[in-house]
Design an enzyme around this catalytic site. Structure first.
Site, short mmCIF file in Angstrom:
data_model
loop_
_atom_site.label_atom_id
_atom_site.label_comp_id
_atom_site.label_asym_id
_atom_site.label_seq_id
_atom_site.Cartn_x
_atom_site.Cartn_y
_atom_site.Cartn_z
N GLN A 121 0.82 -1.20 0.00
CA GLN A 121 0.00 0.00 0.00
C GLN A 121 0.86 1.27 0.00
O GLN A 121 1.53 1.55 0.99
CB GLN A 121 -0.89 0.00 1.24
CG GLN A 121 -1.91 1.11 1.23
CD GLN A 121 -2.78 1.08 2.47
OE1 GLN A 121 -2.29 1.17 3.59
NE2 GLN A 121 -4.07 0.95 2.28
N GLY A 122 0.84 1.99 -1.09
CA GLY A 122 1.63 3.22 -1.21
C GLY A 122 0.79 4.45 -0.93
O GLY A 122 0.51 5.24 -1.84
N SER A 124 0.91 6.38 2.61
CA SER A 124 1.59 7.33 3.49
C SER A 124 2.89 7.86 2.90
O SER A 124 3.59 7.16 2.16
CB SER A 124 1.91 6.67 4.83
OG SER A 124 0.73 6.29 5.47
N SER A 156 4.05 -1.54 4.09
CA SER A 156 4.17 -2.95 4.48
C SER A 156 4.32 -3.83 3.24
O SER A 156 3.68 -3.57 2.22
CB SER A 156 2.93 -3.39 5.26
OG SER A 156 2.68 -2.51 6.31
N GLU A 239 -11.02 -1.27 5.44
CA GLU A 239 -9.98 -1.45 6.43
C GLU A 239 -10.52 -1.27 7.84
O GLU A 239 -10.23 -2.04 8.74
CB GLU A 239 -8.85 -0.45 6.17
CG GLU A 239 -7.71 -0.55 7.15
CD GLU A 239 -6.53 0.32 6.75
OE1 GLU A 239 -5.49 -0.24 6.42
OE2 GLU A 239 -6.67 1.55 6.75
#
Lengths: 377, 288
Positions: A121-122, A124, A156, A239
């Protein structure tokens, strides 16, 4: 109000339980948390087993109640956690399923379900954490491609991922929520550097990702250009809605293990500690009931969980930290030994009030979107 | 699984809410505060006629024939408006004590080491010998202390939790109302994050308690009931305190109704099945 399940749901549970009983003993031992390639292989192997048995798409296509039963039973049986498949199965997959084109769904969904491709997941960035819309990674259009430059952080699974769900700024002049676009970034594209980040738990759980003039085909864009914020909110509601269901079940199991440990080492005779364990029993029972309530509500309203997930996340992240702090009190001096159970969990629980929107931001969301308080300072 | 209110349950809740709004409005509340110890017998009978006490008595015995979930919804509404009187004791006596079901008889009961409304009651259940009057902190609940401590009925524990849930919900509403309208520094105080976060936590505690209380009413499981009680006590007591804090100086005055919620929440928290008892029960359940 009814907490019982339909005959079909109970049949699903029985079938799943039987299958778990058969396959879990055949699993290889879990690789160490630091062995990323080993973990990827392990987690993807499990996903493949789920796929072959017909359970792979339970996060997507099954009714919320069926998903709840799936998470309850797999956790109770001690089955592997979704692990490296997390972003693909719970973020990117549902987003592509909801917002992607026919062609995009065909390209990306099946490999996620079969455990062939890992997503990261890009979202932040160093200067855009809770204030996600402040992200600065830029994408400029060049013919049929976007040219992306910038950096991401807390990513992550970046080291072992094939794809990255990437949020980029495509219109620097627009209001900050408006100029964002959602791209599927192939992690082997030239110009990408991944640098592992060591967490306070000592392991390299996530990474920084540097993007230097990385070319991404326009066809990898999910949703319209500059519409990425809306697309992302679809993902985030997943989420906050159901991502923690299995974890509540896990916490209830840990609590029982803690009670057993306390009885073994004599701490159980201390009323204060014993009563704290009782209090946590109340806490996780209630969180499980709240989960069932939210799932029922989602089912009644057609699937996508709402802001009620923020209420859950606020309380759960706190309760999880209290659970492992209590574990430390049960362990005594052993709580300082990294080789003891629960010690690493205690460290990693510190991230729960930060990740996926800090508790402070979640409280703003609850106050403004549910209670209708004015926006402000 | 359909863990949501049914249409009938919603209708019942709305009906009780409407009855209480009509018969126990703000004016009646303050009239009750101004005449401590006096129970409104006419209102008690009306509650009886509406089925509040006979809710769980089987239809064959002249009751309404509903279950714990419905009772919980009714008691939540009673808690919301601070309805005074020995509601739990009379409800539990319906079907056993003549006149309790229809509200013609007021029944008090020893709960924990206390009796609420001893002097106003027609019938007292439990051993109230040697009861000594307290100068009650709650102007809406006269109290006696008893030497004997009663064994707690799980249904009483749950109905108390339901009343606490009502207080927690009301405290959240009052806090939010005030935070939206009261202006300081040129804006509603609810725009300040510190106030916002107090309100958010009020809601979080109330919603967690709600899930626990409703679920316990469905399962009737003693551990579920103990959990519900713990969380509802917390949601009511902390909620009323935080609501008072949001109200600032106004919250510290007698005229604001906030202190009445806090005082009642304290009274209910002292009933049997309170914190220590519930925590021990839930600890024992873990070890079982």
């Amino acid at each position: 109000m009814d907490l019982s399940h339909s005959p079909e749901e109970e049949e699903f549970r029985a079938r799943l339980r039987q299958w778990l009983g058969r396959v879990l003993p055949t699993l290889p031992p879990k690789p160490s948390p630091d062995d990323w390639p080993g973990r990827r292989a392990y987690d993807m192997g499990w996903q493949r087993m789920l796929y072959d048995a017909g359970y792979a798409d339970v996060h997507w296509d099954a009714s919320p109640t069926t998903r709840l039963i799936f998470l309850e039973e797999t956790e109770k049986a001690g089955a592997p956690y979704v692990g490296a498949g997390f972003v693909g199965l719970l973020h990117a997959g549902p987003t592509i399923a909801a917002e992607g084109s026919e062609e995009q769904r065909a390209r990306w969904l099946a490999p996620i379900l079969r455990g062939e491709e890992v997503w990261c997941q890009g979202f932040s960035e160093p200067d855009a954490g809770s204030d996600l819309a402040a992200l600065r990674t830029r994408a400029r259009r060049d013919g049929d491609e976007y040219v992306v430059s910038g950096s991401k952080i807390w990513t992550s699974h970046a080291e072992v991922a094939d794809w990255c769900e990437l949020l980029v700024r495509t219109d620097p002049a627009a209001a900050k929520h408006r100029g964002i676009t959602w791209l599927a970034l192939p992690m082997d594209a030239p110009g990408i550097t991944v640098r592992p980040l060591r967490t306070l738990a000592g392991s390299a759980e996530f990474a920084e990702v540097f993007l230097d003039e990385v070319r991404v085909p326009v066809g990898n864009r999910v949703g319209d250009e500059n519409d990425g914020w809306r697309v992302t909110m679809v993902t985030l509601s997943f989420e906050r809605g159901t991502a923690f269901v299995g974890e509540v079940v896990a916490c209830r199991r840990v609590l029982r293990e803690l009670a057993a440990e306390a009885r073994k080492n004599g701490r159980w005779d201390e009323p204060e500690l014993r009563r704290r364990l009782g209090r946590l029993n109340a806490e996780f029972r209630a969180l499980w009931r709240l989960t069932q309530w939210n799932v029922s509500e989602a089912e009644a309203s057609g699937g996508v969980p709402g802001v009620g997930g923020s209420v859950f996340k606020l309380r759960y992240s706190q309760a999880r930290q209290e659970l492992y702090d209590t574990a430390a009190d049960v362990l005594g001096p052993d709580a300082l030994d990294l080789d003891r159970p629960w010690v690493l969990d205690r460290l990693s629980s510190l991230s729960y009030t930060i990740a996926a929107g800090t508790s402070q931001i979640q409280q703003n969301i609850v106050a403004e979107r549910i209670l209708g308080l004015p926006k402000g300072r | 699984m359909r863990f949501q209110l049914t249409d009938d349950q919603r209708a019942l809740r709305d009906g009780v809410r409407a009855l209480l709004a009509r018969r126990f409005d703000r004016e009646a509340l303050w009239a009750a505060v101004d005449s401590p110890g006096r129970l409104d017998r006419a209102l008690w009978r009306e509650l009886g006629e509406a089925g509040f006490f006979a809710l769980r008595v089987p239809e064959g015995d002249g009751g309404v024939g509903l279950g714990l979930p419905e009772a919980v919804l009714a008691f939540e509404e009673a808690g919301r408006v601070l309805l005074p009187g020995p509601l739990v004791a009379t409800h539990l006596a319906a079907g056993a004590v003549p006149g309790a079901a229809d509200g013609s008889v007021v029944v008090a009961g020893v709960d924990g080491a206390l009796v609420e409304w001893l002097d106003a009651a027609d019938v007292v259940r439990g051993d109230a010998a040697g009861a000594v009057a307290l100068r009650s902190v709650d102007p809406l609940t006269p109290l006696h202390r008893t030497p004997a401590v009663a064994v707690t009925d799980p249904v009483a524990v749950l109905l108390t939790a339901a009343e606490q849930l009502g207080t927690a919900t009301r405290a959240c509403e009052l806090a939010v109302q005030h935070a939206r309208t009261r202006e300081q520094f040129g804006q509603p105080i609810g725009a300040f994050q510190a106030v916002k976060h107090l309100c958010a936590q009020l809601l979080v505690r109330a919603e967690v308690a709600r899930a626990a209380v409703y679920a316990a009413s469905v399962t009737g499981d003693p551990a579920d009931i103990a959990a519900a009680r713990l969380l509802a006590d917390e949601a009511a007591v902390r909620g009323a305190r935080d609501c008072l804090q949001v109200h600032g100086g106004m919250g510290f005055t007698w005229e604001s109704e906030v202190h009445l919620h806090l005082k009642r929440a304290w009274v209910r928290a002292q009933r049997g099945g309170g914190r220590t008892e519930s925590e021990e029960l839930l600890a024992a359940e873990l070890a079982a």
